[in-house]
Design a protein around this motif. Structure first.
Motif, PDB file in Angstrom:
ATOM      1  N   ILE A   1      -9.756 -17.092  31.269  1.00 17.75           N
ATOM      2  CA  ILE A   1     -10.815 -17.683  30.370  1.00 17.75           C
ATOM      3  C   ILE A   1      -9.928 -19.008  29.778  1.00 17.75           C
ATOM      4  O   ILE A   1      -8.613 -19.170  30.344  1.00 17.75           O
ATOM      5  N   ASP A   2     -10.731 -20.156  29.331  1.00 18.92           N
ATOM      6  CA  ASP A   2      -9.887 -21.293  29.006  1.00 18.92           C
ATOM      7  C   ASP A   2      -9.906 -21.589  27.311  1.00 18.92           C
ATOM      8  O   ASP A   2     -10.942 -20.864  26.419  1.00 18.92           O
ATOM      9  N   VAL A   3      -8.574 -21.472  27.037  1.00 19.25           N
ATOM     10  CA  VAL A   3      -8.676 -21.454  25.961  1.00 19.25           C
ATOM     11  C   VAL A   3      -8.012 -23.148  24.942  1.00 19.25           C
ATOM     12  O   VAL A   3      -7.042 -23.566  26.130  1.00 19.25           O
ATOM     13  N   THR A   4      -9.346 -23.801  24.660  1.00 18.38           N
ATOM     14  CA  THR A   4      -8.472 -25.350  23.408  1.00 18.38           C
ATOM     15  C   THR A   4      -8.484 -24.460  22.665  1.00 18.38           C
ATOM     16  O   THR A   4      -9.019 -24.734  21.466  1.00 18.38           O
ATOM     17  N   TYR A   5      -6.758 -24.725  22.059  1.00 19.09           N
ATOM     18  CA  TYR A   5      -6.465 -24.711  20.466  1.00 19.09           C
ATOM     19  C   TYR A   5      -6.627 -26.252  19.970  1.00 19.09           C
ATOM     20  O   TYR A   5      -5.971 -26.903  20.076  1.00 19.09           O
ATOM     21  N   ASN A   6      -7.261 -26.267  18.590  1.00 18.24           N
ATOM     22  CA  ASN A   6      -7.096 -27.159  17.644  1.00 18.24           C
ATOM     23  C   ASN A   6      -6.876 -27.381  16.761  1.00 18.24           C
ATOM     24  O   ASN A   6      -7.286 -26.464  15.693  1.00 18.24           O
ATOM     25  N   THR A   7      -5.437 -27.650  16.366  1.00 14.59           N
ATOM     26  CA  THR A   7      -4.743 -26.892  14.877  1.00 14.59           C
ATOM     27  C   THR A   7      -4.893 -27.769  13.608  1.00 14.59           C
ATOM     28  O   THR A   7      -5.269 -27.087  12.349  1.00 14.59           O
ATOM     29  N   ALA A   8      -5.059 -29.216  13.913  1.00 15.38           N
ATOM     30  CA  ALA A   8      -5.611 -29.568  12.825  1.00 15.38           C
ATOM     31  C   ALA A   8      -7.432 -29.303  12.126  1.00 15.38           C
ATOM     32  O   ALA A   8      -7.358 -28.335  11.000  1.00 15.38           O
ATOM     33  N   GLU A   9      -7.962 -28.091  12.862  1.00 14.07           N
ATOM     34  CA  GLU A   9      -9.443 -27.276  12.842  1.00 14.07           C
ATOM     35  C   GLU A   9      -9.583 -26.234  12.257  1.00 14.07           C
ATOM     36  O   GLU A   9      -9.896 -25.763  12.294  1.00 14.07           O
ATOM     37  N   GLU A  10      -8.209 -25.353  13.057  1.00 18.22           N
ATOM     38  CA  GLU A  10      -7.747 -24.712  13.131  1.00 18.22           C
ATOM     39  C   GLU A  10      -9.061 -23.869  13.737  1.00 18.22           C
ATOM     40  O   GLU A  10      -9.327 -22.579  13.099  1.00 18.22           O
ATOM     41  N   THR A  11      -9.650 -24.109  14.557  1.00 19.40           N
ATOM     42  CA  THR A  11      -9.535 -23.261  15.486  1.00 19.40           C
ATOM     43  C   THR A  11      -9.609 -23.497  16.980  1.00 19.40           C
ATOM     44  O   THR A  11      -8.795 -23.776  17.332  1.00 19.40           O
ATOM     45  N   ALA A  12     -10.671 -22.271  18.317  1.00 23.04           N
ATOM     46  CA  ALA A  12     -10.028 -21.916  19.682  1.00 23.04           C
ATOM     47  C   ALA A  12     -11.315 -21.826  20.104  1.00 23.04           C
ATOM     48  O   ALA A  12     -12.499 -21.595  19.906  1.00 23.04           O
TER      49      ALA A  12
END
Length: 192
Positions: free
Chosen positions: A44-55
């Motif tokens: 699986i490819d996971v992209t974390y965006n900690t500013a938006e609190e999303t994966a």
């Protein structure tokens, strides 16, 4: 002396530029991407965006965005359909409550397929590691229900497993088995 001053000034400018880039990353304006592959070769490819609190997860050709959720330990992201957890170097992705990806090493065991008189499939996954051998069954509306082996029931031709709380019992035999649900017994033959 001019050469030294120039080198010092260039070093200060490079350091200042590095600090500015570090602040940019620290304010979470950029995402962090990774690929996780399990022992079966699935990934699986996971992209974390900690500013938006999303994966954002790409799995099996589908892209889903999950919102970070409170978690006592580890990391937890979810939406109405998917749940993604990370804990102690293990990753798990669930769709509608069913695990569709796991980085956890498979436990040794075997899986057998059976069929009832109406052609309905029964899948039984046996796990012999641990203190009590287990059988996990999937049949019609029964999804991945764990049954514990009844002590001293194992023999050369089969064994008995049960989940007393759900009133389910599975008895294996040489060529199939019997599944009892709430007192109703269904006979199965091994599916080749």
């Amino acid at each position: 002396m001019k050469k030294f001053t120039f080198i010092l000034a260039a070093t200060v400018l490079l350091f200042a530029a590095a600090c500015n880039n570090s602040k940019k990353n620290q304010d979470n304006s950029e995402a962090i991407a990774t690929t996780i592959t399990n022992s079966n070769g699935e990934s699986i490819d996971v992209t974390y965006n900690t500013a938006e609190e999303t994966a954002t997860i790409v799995f099996d050709g589908e892209t889903v965005v999950l919102q970070q959720q409170p978690s006592a330990s580890g990391t937890y992201y979810a939406n109405d359909t998917y749940e993604y957890t990370e804990w102690q170097d293990e990753v798990e992705l669930k769709k509608n409550g069913k695990v569709v990806f796991s980085s956890k090493e498979e436990e040794p065991g075997m899986t057998n397929n059976f069929v009832d008189g109406e052609g309905n499939a029964l899948i039984v996954a046996y796990k012999t590691t641990g203190e009590v051998p287990m059988a996990t069954i999937t049949y019609k509306d029964i999804q991945e229900i764990a049954l514990a082996q009844i002590p001293e029931s194992a023999g050369a031709k089969g064994a008995e497993y049960e989940n007393e709380a759900m009133k389910i019992k599975w008895i294996t035999s040489e060529d199939g088995g019997k599944l009892t649900i709430d007192g109703k017994t269904i006979n199965f033959k091994t599916q080749l």
